[in-house]
Scaffold this motif. Structure first.
Motif, PDB file in Angstrom:
ATOM      1  N   THR A 135       0.845  -1.191   0.000  1.00 58.04           N
ATOM      2  CA  THR A 135       0.000   0.000   0.000  1.00 58.04           C
ATOM      3  C   THR A 135       0.883   1.244   0.000  1.00 58.04           C
ATOM      4  O   THR A 135       2.091   1.153  -0.173  1.00 58.04           O
ATOM      5  CB  THR A 135      -0.908   0.031   1.253  1.00 58.04           C
ATOM      6  OG1 THR A 135      -0.099   0.279   2.409  1.00 58.04           O
ATOM      7  CG2 THR A 135      -1.646  -1.284   1.432  1.00 58.04           C
ATOM      8  N   ARG A 136       0.273   2.421   0.247  1.00 53.62           N
ATOM      9  CA  ARG A 136       1.039   3.658   0.386  1.00 53.62           C
ATOM     10  C   ARG A 136       1.430   3.930   1.832  1.00 53.62           C
ATOM     11  O   ARG A 136       1.920   5.015   2.149  1.00 53.62           O
ATOM     12  CB  ARG A 136       0.226   4.846  -0.156  1.00 53.62           C
ATOM     13  CG  ARG A 136       0.135   4.882  -1.677  1.00 53.62           C
ATOM     14  CD  ARG A 136      -0.888   5.888  -2.213  1.00 53.62           C
ATOM     15  NE  ARG A 136      -0.915   7.137  -1.496  1.00 53.62           N
ATOM     16  CZ  ARG A 136      -1.968   7.579  -0.781  1.00 53.62           C
ATOM     17  NH1 ARG A 136      -3.065   6.858  -0.681  1.00 53.62           N
ATOM     18  NH2 ARG A 136      -1.913   8.745  -0.178  1.00 53.62           N
ATOM     19  N   LYS A 137       1.268   2.950   2.704  1.00 60.31           N
ATOM     20  CA  LYS A 137       1.642   3.106   4.114  1.00 60.31           C
ATOM     21  C   LYS A 137       3.140   2.824   4.258  1.00 60.31           C
ATOM     22  O   LYS A 137       3.567   1.775   4.743  1.00 60.31           O
ATOM     23  CB  LYS A 137       0.809   2.179   4.989  1.00 60.31           C
ATOM     24  CG  LYS A 137      -0.664   2.563   4.991  1.00 60.31           C
ATOM     25  CD  LYS A 137      -1.496   1.580   5.800  1.00 60.31           C
ATOM     26  CE  LYS A 137      -2.977   1.968   5.744  1.00 60.31           C
ATOM     27  NZ  LYS A 137      -3.829   1.002   6.473  1.00 60.31           N
ATOM     28  N   THR A 138       3.924   3.785   3.805  1.00 58.45           N
ATOM     29  CA  THR A 138       5.375   3.654   3.769  1.00 58.45           C
ATOM     30  C   THR A 138       6.019   4.766   4.591  1.00 58.45           C
ATOM     31  O   THR A 138       5.377   5.765   4.922  1.00 58.45           O
ATOM     32  CB  THR A 138       5.880   3.746   2.312  1.00 58.45           C
ATOM     33  OG1 THR A 138       5.378   4.954   1.718  1.00 58.45           O
ATOM     34  CG2 THR A 138       5.394   2.564   1.491  1.00 58.45           C
ATOM     35  N   ILE A 139       7.300   4.595   4.903  1.00 57.98           N
ATOM     36  CA  ILE A 139       8.043   5.641   5.603  1.00 57.98           C
ATOM     37  C   ILE A 139       8.305   6.783   4.636  1.00 57.98           C
ATOM     38  O   ILE A 139       8.828   6.548   3.533  1.00 57.98           O
ATOM     39  CB  ILE A 139       9.371   5.092   6.146  1.00 57.98           C
ATOM     40  CG1 ILE A 139       9.087   4.009   7.201  1.00 57.98           C
ATOM     41  CG2 ILE A 139      10.217   6.218   6.744  1.00 57.98           C
ATOM     42  CD1 ILE A 139      10.329   3.292   7.687  1.00 57.98           C
ATOM     43  N   PRO A 140       7.948   8.027   4.974  1.00 58.97           N
ATOM     44  CA  PRO A 140       8.176   9.144   4.056  1.00 58.97           C
ATOM     45  C   PRO A 140       9.633   9.190   3.581  1.00 58.97           C
ATOM     46  O   PRO A 140      10.566   9.091   4.370  1.00 58.97           O
ATOM     47  CB  PRO A 140       7.820  10.372   4.912  1.00 58.97           C
ATOM     48  CG  PRO A 140       6.792   9.858   5.867  1.00 58.97           C
ATOM     49  CD  PRO A 140       7.242   8.465   6.202  1.00 58.97           C
ATOM     50  N   GLY A 141       9.790   9.322   2.277  1.00 53.42           N
ATOM     51  CA  GLY A 141      11.113   9.379   1.674  1.00 53.42           C
ATOM     52  C   GLY A 141      11.662   8.038   1.256  1.00 53.42           C
ATOM     53  O   GLY A 141      12.610   7.973   0.464  1.00 53.42           O
ATOM     54  N   ASP A 261      -9.070 -11.321  -5.999  1.00 48.91           N
ATOM     55  CA  ASP A 261      -7.982 -11.210  -6.985  1.00 48.91           C
ATOM     56  C   ASP A 261      -6.701 -10.644  -6.384  1.00 48.91           C
ATOM     57  O   ASP A 261      -5.601 -11.125  -6.678  1.00 48.91           O
ATOM     58  CB  ASP A 261      -8.418 -10.316  -8.162  1.00 48.91           C
ATOM     59  CG  ASP A 261      -9.547 -10.933  -8.962  1.00 48.91           C
ATOM     60  OD1 ASP A 261      -9.405 -12.093  -9.376  1.00 48.91           O
ATOM     61  OD2 ASP A 261     -10.577 -10.252  -9.148  1.00 48.91           O
ATOM     62  N   PHE A 262      -6.853  -9.606  -5.568  1.00 50.29           N
ATOM     63  CA  PHE A 262      -5.696  -8.942  -4.960  1.00 50.29           C
ATOM     64  C   PHE A 262      -5.927  -8.790  -3.461  1.00 50.29           C
ATOM     65  O   PHE A 262      -7.075  -8.712  -2.998  1.00 50.29           O
ATOM     66  CB  PHE A 262      -5.469  -7.553  -5.576  1.00 50.29           C
ATOM     67  CG  PHE A 262      -5.227  -7.560  -7.052  1.00 50.29           C
ATOM     68  CD1 PHE A 262      -3.957  -7.794  -7.566  1.00 50.29           C
ATOM     69  CD2 PHE A 262      -6.271  -7.346  -7.940  1.00 50.29           C
ATOM     70  CE1 PHE A 262      -3.734  -7.805  -8.926  1.00 50.29           C
ATOM     71  CE2 PHE A 262      -6.061  -7.364  -9.307  1.00 50.29           C
ATOM     72  CZ  PHE A 262      -4.780  -7.589  -9.803  1.00 50.29           C
ATOM     73  N   MET A 263      -4.825  -8.702  -2.728  1.00 46.35           N
ATOM     74  CA  MET A 263      -4.899  -8.515  -1.286  1.00 46.35           C
ATOM     75  C   MET A 263      -3.859  -7.469  -0.907  1.00 46.35           C
ATOM     76  O   MET A 263      -2.651  -7.677  -1.100  1.00 46.35           O
ATOM     77  CB  MET A 263      -4.615  -9.843  -0.587  1.00 46.35           C
ATOM     78  CG  MET A 263      -4.789  -9.831   0.903  1.00 46.35           C
ATOM     79  SD  MET A 263      -4.796 -11.522   1.598  1.00 46.35           S
ATOM     80  CE  MET A 263      -3.209 -12.136   1.045  1.00 46.35           C
ATOM     81  N   ALA A 264      -4.295  -6.321  -0.396  1.00 50.98           N
ATOM     82  CA  ALA A 264      -3.405  -5.210  -0.085  1.00 50.98           C
ATOM     83  C   ALA A 264      -3.075  -5.196   1.407  1.00 50.98           C
ATOM     84  O   ALA A 264      -3.977  -5.129   2.238  1.00 50.98           O
ATOM     85  CB  ALA A 264      -4.049  -3.884  -0.494  1.00 50.98           C
ATOM     86  N   LEU A 265      -1.780  -5.255   1.711  1.00 55.65           N
ATOM     87  CA  LEU A 265      -1.337  -5.275   3.101  1.00 55.65           C
ATOM     88  C   LEU A 265      -0.405  -4.105   3.397  1.00 55.65           C
ATOM     89  O   LEU A 265       0.737  -4.066   2.905  1.00 55.65           O
ATOM     90  CB  LEU A 265      -0.579  -6.571   3.422  1.00 55.65           C
ATOM     91  CG  LEU A 265      -1.402  -7.801   3.793  1.00 55.65           C
ATOM     92  CD1 LEU A 265      -2.092  -8.380   2.565  1.00 55.65           C
ATOM     93  CD2 LEU A 265      -0.498  -8.845   4.428  1.00 55.65           C
ATOM     94  N   GLY A 266      -0.869  -3.161   4.212  1.00 57.78           N
ATOM     95  CA  GLY A 266       0.029  -2.140   4.710  1.00 57.78           C
ATOM     96  C   GLY A 266       1.093  -2.761   5.604  1.00 57.78           C
ATOM     97  O   GLY A 266       2.192  -2.226   5.756  1.00 57.78           O
ATOM     98  N   TYR A 267       0.771  -3.923   6.167  1.00 57.18           N
ATOM     99  CA  TYR A 267       1.670  -4.643   7.064  1.00 57.18           C
ATOM    100  C   TYR A 267       3.046  -4.861   6.426  1.00 57.18           C
ATOM    101  O   TYR A 267       4.067  -4.835   7.126  1.00 57.18           O
ATOM    102  CB  TYR A 267       1.038  -5.994   7.402  1.00 57.18           C
ATOM    103  CG  TYR A 267       1.804  -6.826   8.412  1.00 57.18           C
ATOM    104  CD1 TYR A 267       1.445  -6.816   9.755  1.00 57.18           C
ATOM    105  CD2 TYR A 267       2.862  -7.641   8.012  1.00 57.18           C
ATOM    106  CE1 TYR A 267       2.134  -7.588  10.681  1.00 57.18           C
ATOM    107  CE2 TYR A 267       3.557  -8.402   8.934  1.00 57.18           C
ATOM    108  CZ  TYR A 267       3.193  -8.379  10.264  1.00 57.18           C
ATOM    109  OH  TYR A 267       3.889  -9.121  11.177  1.00 57.18           O
ATOM    110  N   LEU A 268       3.090  -5.085   5.124  1.00 47.59           N
ATOM    111  CA  LEU A 268       4.347  -5.402   4.456  1.00 47.59           C
ATOM    112  C   LEU A 268       5.399  -4.324   4.660  1.00 47.59           C
ATOM    113  O   LEU A 268       6.589  -4.622   4.782  1.00 47.59           O
ATOM    114  CB  LEU A 268       4.116  -5.593   2.950  1.00 47.59           C
ATOM    115  CG  LEU A 268       3.192  -6.726   2.532  1.00 47.59           C
ATOM    116  CD1 LEU A 268       3.071  -6.751   1.008  1.00 47.59           C
ATOM    117  CD2 LEU A 268       3.681  -8.068   3.057  1.00 47.59           C
TER     118      LEU A 268
END
Length: 282
Positions: A135-141, A261-268
């Motif tokens: 997902t877009r749940k990432t560390i900024p930068g 079809d797809f499974m979105a995990l911010g956990y990754l």
């Protein structure tokens, strides 16, 4: 197939990270206890099993610290690691090696952790056709390299940014007037033929209305697996499906077995552990 990121993407991250760690005076510990011209050879070693990711960043970190350092990678990103696997060797000025050590290992341990977590969850759902995405749940930068780590671990990327696709969520609907169909129609008119339109739904009633209007993809949010299975059946032959909302390694298998079809995990990206990798003087 492995497609490493180019240095033009990696170099700014290395520069910022080294500048942060070196501070105003550099590595005062090495300067205090090791003669300036001391040469050394050290090795990057895995201390547990996992999937390697970030080797190019590690090499670039050492070379940025001192261009005369010789960095030899024994493995490429995507390689399977076991305890005591020698990943790379670095030879040259001891001050430079030790000054770059933590920055290089921070990249390696973080990205290898994401790749390993992705690989492990992908293995859990490998008996299903469901495709694992981040997902877009990432560390900024760090989004580019975190999403690269997901790909290295065998997963897929969701949107890289807000400009990739239209994803209509509940707040969009509320602020666009409250009508989900009118919101979709506005989005379609804006998108043209090149930008996909995805809509988040959390009830079967919402889903039924969305399917009547037609969209590229539906995001089935926080649905219990029994409801999710019904939603997937409703969408069959009409649109692609994506499950999201608090999915973890403990629940991924059950979600995938609904046929989505797809499974979105911010956990990754936001919850993957670090993989234990060290720099050793052997």
């Amino acid at each position: 197939m492995h497609y490493p990121l180019p240095n033009v993407i990696l170099q700014p991250l290395v520069d910022i990270a080294l500048r942060e760690d070196l501070g105003r005076r550099g590595d005062v510990t090495s300067a205090a206890v090791i003669p300036a011209q001391t040469e050394a050879k050290l090795h990057i070693v895995a201390r547990e099993s996992g999937i390697l990711c970030g080797i190019d960043l590690a090499g670039l970190t050492f070379k940025t610290m001192h261009p005369d350092l010789v960095f030899h990678a024994h493995l490429e990103d995507g390689a399977t690691l076991t305890p005591n696997t020698v990943i790379a060797s670095i030879q040259g000025n001891a001050h430079a090696i030790l000054s770059a050590e933590r920055t290089a290992l921070n990249f390696l341990t973080h990205l290898s952790g994401i790749a390993t977590t992705t690989h492990d969850i992908q293995h859990l759902i490998s008996h299903t056709p469901t495709r694992l995405t981040c997902t877009r749940k990432t560390i900024p930068g760090l989004r580019d390299i975190q999403k690269y780590a997901v790909r290295t671990g065998g997963g897929r990327n969701h949107r890289m940014g807000l400009d990739d696709a239209i994803l209509i969520k509940d707040n969009h609907i509320a602020l666009a007037g409250g009508d989900i169909i009118l919101t979709i129609q506005k989005a379609k008119a804006y998108a043209g033929h090149l930008i996909p339109v995805e809509v988040e739904v959390d009830t079967l009633e919402q889903l039924e209305r969305v399917l009547e209007e037609g969209v590229s993809l539906v995001l089935l949010d926080n649905m219990p697996t029994d409801i999710l299975k019904k939603a997937v059946a409703m969408c069959h032959g009409k649109t692609a499906t994506e499950a999201s909302g608090g999915i973890t390694p403990n629940t991924a298998k059950a979600v995938a077995e609904t046929g989505v079809d797809f499974m979105a995990l911010g956990y990754l990206t936001h919850s993957a552990r670090y993989l234990d990798i060290g720099l050793d003087y052997i």
